[in-house]
Design a protein around this motif. Structure first.
Motif, PDB file in Angstrom:
ATOM      1  N   GLY A 155       0.811  -1.214   0.000  1.00  0.00           N
ATOM      2  CA  GLY A 155       0.000   0.000   0.000  1.00  0.00           C
ATOM      3  C   GLY A 155       0.839   1.257   0.000  1.00  0.00           C
ATOM      4  N   LEU A 156       1.901   1.256   0.793  1.00  0.00           N
ATOM      5  CA  LEU A 156       2.789   2.421   0.845  1.00  0.00           C
ATOM      6  C   LEU A 156       3.465   2.657  -0.499  1.00  0.00           C
ATOM      7  CD1 LEU A 156       4.272   4.688   2.330  1.00  0.00           C
ATOM      8  CD2 LEU A 156       5.932   2.956   3.096  1.00  0.00           C
ATOM      9  N   VAL A 157       4.007   1.589  -1.084  1.00  0.00           N
ATOM     10  CA  VAL A 157       4.673   1.723  -2.393  1.00  0.00           C
ATOM     11  C   VAL A 157       3.675   2.195  -3.446  1.00  0.00           C
ATOM     12  CG1 VAL A 157       5.851   0.445  -4.232  1.00  0.00           C
ATOM     13  CG2 VAL A 157       6.487   0.065  -1.844  1.00  0.00           C
ATOM     14  N   ALA A 158       2.467   1.650  -3.406  1.00  0.00           N
ATOM     15  CA  ALA A 158       1.432   2.080  -4.354  1.00  0.00           C
ATOM     16  C   ALA A 158       1.119   3.561  -4.177  1.00  0.00           C
ATOM     17  CB  ALA A 158       0.163   1.238  -4.177  1.00  0.00           C
ATOM     18  N   ASP A 159       0.940   3.987  -2.935  1.00  0.00           N
ATOM     19  CA  ASP A 159       0.628   5.396  -2.680  1.00  0.00           C
ATOM     20  C   ASP A 159       1.760   6.316  -3.144  1.00  0.00           C
ATOM     21  OD1 ASP A 159      -1.832   4.733  -1.603  1.00  0.00           O
ATOM     22  OD2 ASP A 159      -1.207   4.998   0.485  1.00  0.00           O
ATOM     23  N   ILE A 160       2.991   5.934  -2.850  1.00  0.00           N
ATOM     24  CA  ILE A 160       4.142   6.754  -3.249  1.00  0.00           C
ATOM     25  C   ILE A 160       4.200   6.885  -4.766  1.00  0.00           C
ATOM     26  CG2 ILE A 160       6.676   6.748  -3.397  1.00  0.00           C
ATOM     27  CD1 ILE A 160       6.641   5.649  -0.484  1.00  0.00           C
ATOM     28  N   ASN A 161       3.799   5.825  -5.476  1.00  0.00           N
ATOM     29  CA  ASN A 161       3.814   5.844  -6.938  1.00  0.00           C
ATOM     30  C   ASN A 161       2.480   6.272  -7.540  1.00  0.00           C
ATOM     31  OD1 ASN A 161       6.529   4.814  -7.854  1.00  0.00           O
ATOM     32  ND2 ASN A 161       5.984   3.262  -6.343  1.00  0.00           N
ATOM     33  N   ASN A 162       1.586   6.801  -6.682  1.00  0.00           N
ATOM     34  CA  ASN A 162       0.267   7.255  -7.135  1.00  0.00           C
ATOM     35  C   ASN A 162      -0.444   6.159  -7.921  1.00  0.00           C
ATOM     36  OD1 ASN A 162      -1.796   9.149  -7.202  1.00  0.00           O
ATOM     37  ND2 ASN A 162      -1.165   9.927  -9.199  1.00  0.00           N
ATOM     38  N   SER A 163      -0.434   4.958  -7.358  1.00  0.00           N
ATOM     39  CA  SER A 163      -1.010   3.798  -8.018  1.00  0.00           C
ATOM     40  C   SER A 163      -1.918   3.074  -7.043  1.00  0.00           C
ATOM     41  CB  SER A 163       0.140   2.887  -8.496  1.00  0.00           C
ATOM     42  OG  SER A 163      -0.356   1.810  -9.266  1.00  0.00           O
ATOM     43  N   ASN A 164      -2.184   1.811  -7.305  1.00  0.00           N
ATOM     44  CA  ASN A 164      -2.942   0.982  -6.378  1.00  0.00           C
ATOM     45  C   ASN A 164      -2.179  -0.332  -6.193  1.00  0.00           C
ATOM     46  OD1 ASN A 164      -3.901  -0.975  -8.449  1.00  0.00           O
ATOM     47  ND2 ASN A 164      -5.020   0.806  -9.202  1.00  0.00           N
TER      48      ASN A 164
END
Length: 86
Positions: A28-37
């Motif tokens: 979730g953190l990596v997704a958020d940082i990359n503006n993804s899901n």
């Protein structure tokens, strides 16, 4: 934590994994940082591993793996259909 993508393609199937809460939090953190899901983040990782394995190039399955992918996809579709008919 993650964004929803709206309607799903009716041919799509669930690709579930069991993971620790920490692993899900990391995703979730990596997704958020990359503006993804989370789903797109995991699928991006899969494509990177597929390229490393020599199965995919430029986001396309190489010809020598095409039949194997088609066979496995047909098996997944058949299993999905069987579950839906129960």
């Amino acid at each position: 934590m993650s964004k929803t993508s709206g309607k799903h393609n009716p041919d799509n199937v669930l690709l579930g994994v069991h993971a620790t809460p920490e692993t899900k939090a990391l995703a979730g953190l990596v997704a958020d940082i990359n503006n993804s899901n989370i789903t797109d983040t995991l699928l991006d990782g899969l494509m990177i591993m597929a390229e490393r394995a020599g199965v995919v190039r430029n986001n396309k399955v190489l010809p020598e793996y095409k039949d194997e992918i088609n066979l496995r996809a047909a098996q997944v579709r058949a299993a999905k259909k069987e579950r839906q008919n129960k």
